[in-house]
Design an enzyme around this catalytic site. Structure first.
Site, short mmCIF file in Angstrom:
data_model
loop_
_atom_site.label_atom_id
_atom_site.label_comp_id
_atom_site.label_asym_id
_atom_site.label_seq_id
_atom_site.Cartn_x
_atom_site.Cartn_y
_atom_site.Cartn_z
N ASP A 331 -84.67 50.87 -17.87
CA ASP A 331 -85.16 52.22 -18.15
C ASP A 331 -85.61 52.33 -19.62
OD1 ASP A 331 -85.46 55.10 -17.46
OD2 ASP A 331 -83.89 55.33 -18.96
N LYS A 335 -89.50 52.80 -21.27
CA LYS A 335 -89.88 53.74 -22.34
C LYS A 335 -90.53 53.00 -23.50
CE LYS A 335 -86.42 56.99 -20.83
NZ LYS A 335 -85.00 57.34 -20.84
#
Ligand SMILES: NC(=O)c1ccc[n+]([C@@H]2O[C@H](COP(=O)([O-])OP(=O)(O)OC[C@H]3O[C@@H](n4cnc5c(N)ncnc54)[C@H](OP(=O)(O)O)[C@@H]3O)[C@@H](O)[C@H]2O)c1
Length: 473
Positions: A331, A335
């Site tokens: 995750d 980003k």
């Protein structure tokens, strides 16, 4: 209505449809009889409508035509012919009959004679999606009265079922309707419902974590449907797909907004865009980019087992649906890819160095099984935190983007007086080190996860869209 440009290469007449055949054969006969030279084509275009803006005070007022044509363009209405007399009291356009209702509404809204209406389809009424619908329910009346923005949810779609309605869905009872009146989920049908001809602007809000939904964005944008999302999958897919989305969002009438894909509602991407577009030079972006990992390492001081803290975060909705997406560093990696691509780096997820926290052997299996087996690794994690504490440091899981040095994702330790050490709960913190913000980096910090704040960021993107479409918010 007659329209002729100053080049004198074409003359356009708008006449009633039932007289089109007669008119065209008469004109043809006249030209043939008189042997007029230079007439190359005579065309009849059926199913057209004349839309006129009429007003005494239009005369001598700059910007009337711009408001009119701007409103039509933002609603995706093609103009076939234009006429304005020198009295300036009337501007008429010929448009396709199918666009008539949408064009009329858009023109009304363009002159603030009626509301700015957006037709909304929400996909993914989970933690974030349902919080968004609740926030919208509490604010839509005020937005309508105060700013004339009419936000109408016309479709709500979960994995297997959906509700669609021509009338705005009553937001106080959407849960009951989704339980009792749902039809099978069908994304094509949803898009068709949302992109109705009678409403000038359509937007799909994707609050899923699905790659499949992300792969639809380009089709929707191409069809003139705006897209808003906190889902990172599309922007971290192939570079070609990402570039197409960005280019499309820039060039066409359909906007693509994704502020909440990094740091939930924190203004991270907007800050970065402002720096880049005003000519600052980005040297390094470093940050705690996962609310989950922020929460975990803020809470993890050795007094409670690491696995217990992970389970608690998952139960509170601070994690991704599968917490391994956070712990694996994937995750954060996504980003990092989004931020790196935003500054023009050609980074693919597969090229990124990610030093994650999912123990070997626990990569597969159900979430519950993973959380149970994570207990076996509590001692390892306890050793790491003890080591950091003995050096006067804290553990932080960070992502780093440096155009010159590359990008990485890893667990690092920082002295207790470092800004990364002084964060709370699910705070995200991002340091932008640039040519302008060099010795003292620009810092954006605050809660970077949780359904409420993320939904607030999605809502803010929706209002930014309404503003781009002409609402005066
Ligand atoms: N939670 C946060 O704090 C946070 C923060 C920042 C960003 N985000 C992002 O926001 C998105 C949503 O997160 P969440 O926490 O709300 O997840 P969630 O609670 O698991 O909700 C996901 C929703 O998407 C639906 N869904 C999944 N696949 C679908 C498909 N193929 N078609 C239609 N609907 C589908 C699910 O429907 P069912 O109910 O039928 O399964 C569910 O309603 C994710 O992309 C996440 O990364 C979340």
């Amino acid at each position: 209505m007659i329209s002729q440009g100053s080049s004198e290469h074409s003359i356009c007449f708008a006449i009633p449809q039932n007289q089109a055949l007669l008119a065209s054969s008469t004109i043809k006969t006249v030209f043939e009889t008189e042997r007029t030279r230079g007439i190359q084509t005579l065309e009849v275009t059926e199913s057209c409508t004349i839309l006129a803006v009429v007003g005494d005070t239009m005369s001598g007022t700059p910007g009337v035509a711009a408001s009119f044509f701007g409103a039509l363009a933002r609603a995706g209405v093609n103009v076939r012919a234009i006429a304005q007399g020198s009295s300036e009291r009337n501007i008429s356009v010929v448009i396709d009959e199918a666009d008539a209702a949408k064009a009329l509404r858009a023109a009304h809204a363009g002159f603030y004679l009626s509301k700015q209406t957006l037709s909304i389809g929400l996909i993914g009424p989970g933690h974030v999606g349902s919080a968004f619908l609740d926030q919208l329910a509490g604010r839509s009346e005020w937005l309508l009265e105060e700013f004339g923005v009419d936000l109408r949810v016309r479709a709500i779609c979960a994995t297997k079922k959906m509700i669609v309605d021509q009338a705005p869905i009553e937001l106080s009872s959407w849960r009951e309707r989704l339980d009792e009146e749902a039809i099978p989920a069908d994304l094509d049908e949803l898009a068709a419902y949302v992109h109705t001809e009678s409403v000038p602007h359509a937007v799909i809000i994707d609050c899923t974590a699905s790659e499949n939904i992300g792969s639809r964005y380009l089709d929707w944008l191409s069809a003139g449907i705006h897209v808003i999302t906190p889902n990172k999958k599309a922007n971290t897919g192939t570079l070609d797909y990402y570039r197409s989305l960005r280019e499309h969002g820039r060039r066409s009438d359909a906007h693509y907004l994704y502020e909440t894909t990094v740091g939930a509602a924190l203004p991270i991407l907007q800050t970065l865009r402002d720096l880049v577009q005003t000519g600052d030079e980005i040297q390094r972006i470093e940050g705690i980019l996962s609310g989950t990992l922020s929460y975990l390492f803020n809470s993890f001081d050795g007094t409670k087992p690491f696995s217990e803290i992970v389970r608690q975060a998952w139960e509170m909705g601070y994690t991704e649906p599968d917490p391994r997406e956070d712990l694996s560093g994937l995750d954060v990696g996504r980003k990092v890819v989004i931020l790196a691509r935003e500054i023009g780096m050609d980074l693919d997820l597969s090229d990124l160095e990610i030093d994650g926290l999912v123990p070997e052997g626990l990569e597969d299996g159900s979430v519950n099984n993973f959380l149970d087996r994570l207990e076996n690794h509590d001692d390892e994690m306890a050793g790491l935190v003890e080591g950091a504490t003995s050096r006067g440091e804290v553990l932080r899981f960070v992502g780093s983007i440096a155009p010159e040095e590359g990008c990485s994702v890893a667990l690092r330790s920082y002295p207790t007086d470092h800004p990364f050490a002084r964060i709370h709960l699910t705070d995200n913190i991002v340091q932008f080190q640039t040519a302008r913000y060099n010795d003292n980096p620009l810092v954006v910090q605050g809660p970077g996860a949780g359904p409420e704040v993320t939904a607030g960021g999605v809502f803010a993107d929706l209002l930014r869209l309404a503003s781009n479409l002409g609402a005066t918010l």
